[in-house]
Design a protein around this motif. Structure first.
Motif, PDB file in Angstrom:
ATOM      1  N   SER A 136       0.829  -1.210   0.000  1.00 11.97           N
ATOM      2  CA  SER A 136       0.000   0.000   0.000  1.00 11.97           C
ATOM      3  C   SER A 136       0.862   1.258   0.000  1.00 11.97           C
ATOM      4  CB  SER A 136      -0.926  -0.003   1.222  1.00 11.97           C
ATOM      5  OG  SER A 136      -1.804  -1.107   1.186  1.00 11.97           O
ATOM      6  N   ALA A 137       1.948   1.236   0.764  1.00 11.08           N
ATOM      7  CA  ALA A 137       2.829   2.412   0.824  1.00 11.08           C
ATOM      8  C   ALA A 137       3.481   2.673  -0.525  1.00 11.08           C
ATOM      9  CB  ALA A 137       3.894   2.218   1.902  1.00 11.08           C
ATOM     10  N   ALA A 138       4.012   1.619  -1.161  1.00 10.04           N
ATOM     11  CA  ALA A 138       4.686   1.783  -2.449  1.00 10.04           C
ATOM     12  C   ALA A 138       3.727   2.252  -3.530  1.00 10.04           C
ATOM     13  CB  ALA A 138       5.348   0.477  -2.868  1.00 10.04           C
ATOM     14  N   ALA A 139       2.464   1.839  -3.433  1.00  9.68           N
ATOM     15  CA  ALA A 139       1.465   2.288  -4.414  1.00  9.68           C
ATOM     16  C   ALA A 139       1.299   3.802  -4.372  1.00  9.68           C
ATOM     17  CB  ALA A 139       0.127   1.598  -4.157  1.00  9.68           C
ATOM     18  N   GLY A 140       1.683   4.397  -3.235  1.00 10.96           N
ATOM     19  CA  GLY A 140       1.579   5.848  -3.124  1.00 10.96           C
ATOM     20  C   GLY A 140       2.436   6.585  -4.132  1.00 10.96           C
ATOM     21  N   VAL A 141       3.543   5.972  -4.586  1.00 13.02           N
ATOM     22  CA  VAL A 141       4.384   6.613  -5.605  1.00 13.02           C
ATOM     23  C   VAL A 141       3.587   6.784  -6.892  1.00 13.02           C
ATOM     24  CG1 VAL A 141       6.478   6.387  -6.993  1.00 13.02           C
ATOM     25  CG2 VAL A 141       6.494   5.701  -4.598  1.00 13.02           C
ATOM     26  N   LEU A 142       2.852   5.732  -7.285  1.00 17.75           N
ATOM     27  CA  LEU A 142       2.032   5.815  -8.491  1.00 17.75           C
ATOM     28  C   LEU A 142       0.912   6.823  -8.322  1.00 17.75           C
ATOM     29  CD1 LEU A 142       3.551   3.066  -8.879  1.00 17.75           C
ATOM     30  CD2 LEU A 142       1.513   2.250 -10.058  1.00 17.75           C
ATOM     31  N   GLU A 143       0.261   6.775  -7.143  1.00 17.51           N
ATOM     32  CA  GLU A 143      -0.859   7.691  -6.915  1.00 17.51           C
ATOM     33  C   GLU A 143      -0.376   9.137  -6.838  1.00 17.51           C
ATOM     34  OE1 GLU A 143      -3.664   6.587  -7.317  1.00 17.51           O
ATOM     35  OE2 GLU A 143      -3.439   4.442  -6.970  1.00 17.51           O
ATOM     36  N   THR A 144       0.787   9.350  -6.233  1.00 19.09           N
ATOM     37  CA  THR A 144       1.337  10.704  -6.166  1.00 19.09           C
ATOM     38  C   THR A 144       1.666  11.217  -7.559  1.00 19.09           C
ATOM     39  OG1 THR A 144       2.279  10.256  -3.984  1.00 19.09           O
ATOM     40  CG2 THR A 144       3.176  12.124  -5.189  1.00 19.09           C
ATOM     41  N   PHE A 145       2.261  10.357  -8.376  1.00 18.86           N
ATOM     42  CA  PHE A 145       2.573  10.748  -9.757  1.00 18.86           C
ATOM     43  C   PHE A 145       1.291  11.119 -10.497  1.00 18.86           C
ATOM     44  CE2 PHE A 145       2.893   9.603 -14.244  1.00 18.86           C
ATOM     45  CZ  PHE A 145       3.995  10.343 -14.629  1.00 18.86           C
ATOM     46  N   SER A 146       0.248  10.300 -10.319  1.00 20.23           N
ATOM     47  CA  SER A 146      -1.015  10.562 -10.999  1.00 20.23           C
ATOM     48  C   SER A 146      -1.662  11.838 -10.486  1.00 20.23           C
ATOM     49  CB  SER A 146      -1.973   9.382 -10.800  1.00 20.23           C
ATOM     50  OG  SER A 146      -1.441   8.199 -11.361  1.00 20.23           O
ATOM     51  N   ALA A 147      -1.620  12.046  -9.150  1.00 18.81           N
ATOM     52  CA  ALA A 147      -2.296  13.185  -8.544  1.00 18.81           C
ATOM     53  C   ALA A 147      -1.571  14.497  -8.794  1.00 18.81           C
ATOM     54  CB  ALA A 147      -2.448  12.960  -7.043  1.00 18.81           C
ATOM     55  N   LEU A 148      -0.250  14.459  -8.857  1.00 17.18           N
ATOM     56  CA  LEU A 148       0.518  15.703  -8.957  1.00 17.18           C
ATOM     57  C   LEU A 148       1.002  16.022 -10.368  1.00 17.18           C
ATOM     58  CD1 LEU A 148       2.698  15.508  -5.716  1.00 17.18           C
ATOM     59  CD2 LEU A 148       0.467  16.592  -6.048  1.00 17.18           C
ATOM     60  N   TRP A 149       1.143  15.004 -11.242  1.00 19.48           N
ATOM     61  CA  TRP A 149       1.734  15.234 -12.558  1.00 19.48           C
ATOM     62  C   TRP A 149       0.816  14.828 -13.701  1.00 19.48           C
ATOM     63  CZ3 TRP A 149       7.267  12.869 -11.515  1.00 19.48           C
ATOM     64  CH2 TRP A 149       7.938  13.700 -10.595  1.00 19.48           C
ATOM     65  N   GLN A 150       0.503  13.559 -13.775  1.00 17.41           N
ATOM     66  CA  GLN A 150      -0.156  13.017 -14.965  1.00 17.41           C
ATOM     67  C   GLN A 150      -1.527  13.642 -15.203  1.00 17.41           C
ATOM     68  OE1 GLN A 150      -0.710   8.780 -14.926  1.00 17.41           O
ATOM     69  NE2 GLN A 150      -0.937   8.663 -17.133  1.00 17.41           N
ATOM     70  N   HIS A 151      -2.419  13.509 -14.240  1.00 16.63           N
ATOM     71  CA  HIS A 151      -3.772  14.040 -14.428  1.00 16.63           C
ATOM     72  C   HIS A 151      -3.810  15.569 -14.506  1.00 16.63           C
ATOM     73  CE1 HIS A 151      -5.202  10.035 -14.176  1.00 16.63           C
ATOM     74  NE2 HIS A 151      -4.992   9.892 -12.882  1.00 16.63           N
ATOM     75  N   PRO A 152      -3.047  16.297 -13.672  1.00 10.01           N
ATOM     76  CA  PRO A 152      -3.039  17.762 -13.822  1.00 10.01           C
ATOM     77  C   PRO A 152      -2.535  18.213 -15.189  1.00 10.01           C
ATOM     78  CG  PRO A 152      -2.194  17.147 -11.662  1.00 10.01           C
ATOM     79  CD  PRO A 152      -2.343  15.885 -12.436  1.00 10.01           C
ATOM     80  N   ALA A 153      -1.550  17.513 -15.761  1.00  9.17           N
ATOM     81  CA  ALA A 153      -1.033  17.903 -17.078  1.00  9.17           C
ATOM     82  C   ALA A 153      -2.127  17.800 -18.133  1.00  9.17           C
ATOM     83  CB  ALA A 153       0.154  17.014 -17.457  1.00  9.17           C
ATOM     84  N   THR A 154      -2.857  16.684 -18.120  1.00  7.61           N
ATOM     85  CA  THR A 154      -3.953  16.514 -19.080  1.00  7.61           C
ATOM     86  C   THR A 154      -5.034  17.554 -18.845  1.00  7.61           C
ATOM     87  OG1 THR A 154      -3.514  14.137 -19.120  1.00  7.61           O
ATOM     88  CG2 THR A 154      -5.622  14.863 -19.982  1.00  7.61           C
ATOM     89  N   PHE A 155      -5.345  17.797 -17.577  1.00  2.00           N
ATOM     90  CA  PHE A 155      -6.376  18.780 -17.232  1.00  2.00           C
ATOM     91  C   PHE A 155      -6.010  20.168 -17.763  1.00  2.00           C
ATOM     92  CE2 PHE A 155      -8.183  21.952 -14.385  1.00  2.00           C
ATOM     93  CZ  PHE A 155      -9.519  21.590 -14.338  1.00  2.00           C
ATOM     94  N   LEU A 156      -4.772  20.577 -17.549  1.00  2.00           N
ATOM     95  CA  LEU A 156      -4.350  21.916 -17.974  1.00  2.00           C
ATOM     96  C   LEU A 156      -4.362  22.052 -19.494  1.00  2.00           C
ATOM     97  CD1 LEU A 156      -1.396  22.574 -15.480  1.00  2.00           C
ATOM     98  CD2 LEU A 156      -3.675  23.628 -15.478  1.00  2.00           C
ATOM     99  N   PHE A 157      -3.940  21.017 -20.222  1.00  2.00           N
ATOM    100  CA  PHE A 157      -3.965  21.061 -21.680  1.00  2.00           C
ATOM    101  C   PHE A 157      -5.387  21.253 -22.189  1.00  2.00           C
ATOM    102  CE2 PHE A 157       0.431  19.810 -22.167  1.00  2.00           C
ATOM    103  CZ  PHE A 157       0.742  20.219 -23.461  1.00  2.00           C
ATOM    104  N   LEU A 158      -6.310  20.465 -21.643  1.00  2.00           N
ATOM    105  CA  LEU A 158      -7.686  20.506 -22.132  1.00  2.00           C
ATOM    106  C   LEU A 158      -8.370  21.812 -21.750  1.00  2.00           C
ATOM    107  CD1 LEU A 158      -8.815  16.826 -21.447  1.00  2.00           C
ATOM    108  CD2 LEU A 158      -8.228  17.877 -23.635  1.00  2.00           C
ATOM    109  N   VAL A 159      -8.136  22.272 -20.514  1.00  2.00           N
ATOM    110  CA  VAL A 159      -8.744  23.545 -20.104  1.00  2.00           C
ATOM    111  C   VAL A 159      -8.168  24.695 -20.921  1.00  2.00           C
ATOM    112  CG1 VAL A 159      -8.914  25.214 -18.202  1.00  2.00           C
ATOM    113  CG2 VAL A 159      -9.353  22.788 -17.778  1.00  2.00           C
ATOM    114  N   GLY A 160      -6.871  24.649 -21.195  1.00  2.00           N
ATOM    115  CA  GLY A 160      -6.266  25.679 -22.025  1.00  2.00           C
ATOM    116  C   GLY A 160      -6.879  25.714 -23.419  1.00  2.00           C
TER     117      GLY A 160
END
Length: 595
Positions: free
Chosen positions: A150-174
């Protein structure tokens, strides 16, 4: 001096901290980053792929805008075909890059899991005995297995929460703002509502995840405890009781699992509802704008396509934030276990042979209130055979635990050749001690491997020599495979005396200064006991022998006798004790768990 045994509060994994109401746990992020940092190149590559994926999402929405605009404004077939082709290429590349990104992150997850697991396992083994006496083996197994994942999965979730999904969100909103800023404002207005909902869910999800993990570890603790003590369970007819305990703990587990699952599942419908409301409002505003000539159909189509595309990053971001709470809960439990180890380094190493062990006014208490040992002073010298006797609860085992460095003294000093053990490297001290207990644990491996466990660097010749010194010759001659004979689980294929001899050989396979016999001959018949004690007599000139037993027969093989009474030591001679026992017709009583 601090109490060597942790209080009940500090000896349990932490419960959820009600004061910590932040969705993002900074301590948790720092813990995860120390494992992710060495692989920041992989993270950077994943981030680059995420940016490309975000750009492809925007390209797909732009292509739809161009196709619709060409259809409504009489565009040529070549133009429409071009943009259809661009859209198809964007879809194909998007799918391929998603697979690549998932593979990189999964590999990263596996590597980080392995590193956390190894570090945690190493630290748990290094933790003081007091730590292990206050937590079940099954709970530690759950910590190493389930919590690490569960702890190690946090690396994936952190990447998704802080980088991957925000990047897509910003591109589309822009893109949406470029095509139609007024329609895009609807998405930004509803975003705080989504954020508030996710924050509310995340806070409660962390509570549920902590409770679930705690009950999961306790359930595993009940299982392991029952299985490893199956003889006692059967002997006292406790099968139904233990099954009821397991079922009761399982009900708690189901309760918190349902609660955690419900909270996690709420994210998707909440996101869908807010996203659906946003798209509906956008469509109404777009209709009004088209009617009044403020926008074009193509711009609206592209904007709505981008809005539909926002559903995935918004849902993914929300789910990542909620799932991240499981990781933070696991990190808190892991860091609790990591914080129990004495991290002092560079301490002087104990070199053998040790000539003298001195206790100066030593006292010890498990709970900080009642002293088990009180003001003990004595000297133990190389070459002596010392009997340690006393009634149950007198403190025999506790005294051995202090001498072997399993517990620190509450007060007083334990000196090794004149040096305070508290200032020495305790691991190097334990390497000078060989222990043979009442129930020596043998692994399901060969006799050679079990002996070699006492010294992994020992050669076959050294193992054979240790076996000879322990009196294993007759046993090995009888076994067709000799040292290569497998002993079975817990040494079940050997007799009690044979197991003791293998354990003694394991203690002797490395150079030691002290041999501790903790009720080592208590289960042997008189003939076998005498045989083992004669082997010990032959070793006595080379080391200090500490023999704890309730059987008077050991007194004939000892030079000194220490009697523990009410936490104090009285020295006498084996002959005097033997005479007293013969006169009264009694025998030395066995010690209990803290005897």
């Amino acid at each position: 001096m601090t109490d060597p045994v942790h209080s009940s509060e500090s000896s349990r994994p932490p419960a959820h901290d009600a004061k910590n109401r932040f969705v993002i746990d900074r301590e948790g992020l720092r813990f995860l980053w120390q494992y992710a940092r060495p692989r920041r190149r992989t993270l950077a590559l994943s981030f680059a792929v995420a940016v490309v994926l975000a750009g492809l999402s925007g390209l797909l929405a732009w292509s739809v805008k161009q196709i619709v605009q060409s259809l409504t404004q009489g565009g040529t077939a070549e133009t429409i075909g071009l943009w259809v082709g661009v859209a198809m290429v964007a879809v194909v590349f998007n799918s391929g890059l998603e697979v690549l990104n998932r593979l990189m992150l999964t590999t990263l997850f596996a590597r980080i899991s392995q590193e956390i697991r190894i570090d945690l396992f190493r630290e748990i083994q290094d933790n003081p005995i007091a730590f292990h006496t206050h937590i079940r083996t099954g709970e530690l197994a759950s910590l190493i297995g389930n919590d690490v994942q569960s702890a190690a999965a946090g690396v994936l979730e952190t990447f998704s929460a802080l980088w991957q999904h925000p990047a897509t969100f910003l591109f589309l909103v822009g893109l949406m703002f470029y095509l139609n800023p007024w329609i895009s404002l609807i998405a930004l207005v509803l975003l705080p509502l989504l954020s508030a909902c996710v924050t509310w869910i995340s806070r409660r999800a962390r509570d549920a995840q902590m409770s679930f993990m705690d009950n999961q570890s306790k359930l595993l603790g009940v299982m392991v405890e029952s299985i490893t003590n199956v003889r006692q369970v059967k002997a006292f007819g406790m099968e139904a009781q233990r099954t009821e305990q397991l079922a009761s703990r399982g009900e708690y587990l189901i309760h918190y699992l349902r609660k955690a699952a419900l909270l996690s599942s709420l994210v998707s419908p909440v996101t869908d509802i807010i996203n659906g409301v946003a798209i509906g409002l956008m469509a109404l505003l777009a209709y009004w704008q088209i009617q009044h000539g403020y926008t074009t159909t193509g711009a609206v189509a592209g904007c709505l396509m981008a809005a539909v595309g926002l559903k995935k990053p918004m849902k993914g971001l929300s789910q990542s934030v909620v799932e991240l709470q499981r990781s933070f809960a696991a990190v808190r439990r892991i860091t609790w276990a990591l914080g129990k180890t004495d991290r002092r380094t560079g301490l002087p190493v104990v070199e053998g042979p040790v000539r003298q062990v001195t206790l100066e006014n030593v006292s010890f208490s498990y709970d900080g209130r009642r002293s088990v040992l009180d003001g003990i002073s004595l000297e133990l010298r190389h070459g002596e055979r010392v009997a340690l006797i006393g009634a149950s609860g007198a403190g025999k085992t506790t005294l051995l635990d202090l001498i072997t460095g399993f517990y620190p003294c509450t007060s007083g000093r334990l000196l090794v050749d004149g040096k305070d053990l508290a200032t020495l490297d305790v691991k190097s001290w334990r390497r000078q001690i060989g222990i043979v207990s009442q129930e020596p644990f043998l692994f399901d491996a060969s006799i050679e491997e079990n002996i070699q466990y006492g010294n992994p660097e020992a050669t076959t010749e050294q193992v054979a020599r240790a076996a000879r010194r322990a009196g294993c010759d007759e046993m090995l001659a009888r076994l067709s495979e000799g040292l290569k004979t497998r002993v079975g689980e817990r040494g079940c294929r050997l007799s009690g005396g044979e197991r003791k001899r293998v354990a003694l050989a394991r203690a002797l396979v490395r150079p030691i200064s002290i041999i501790v016999l903790d009720e080592a001959t208590s289960e042997l018949d008189p003939e076998m006991e005498e045989s083992v004690l004669r082997v010990i007599d032959g070793l006595a000139p080379e080391m200090l022998v500490l023999n704890v037993s309730h059987r008077p027969s050991i007194l004939r093989h000892c030079d000194r006798a220490l009697v523990l009474e009410d936490g104090s030591v009285r020295e006498t001679t084996p002959a005097e004790i033997q005479k007293s026992l013969e006169a009264s017709g009694e025998c030395i009583r066995a010690g209990g768990p803290h005897g």
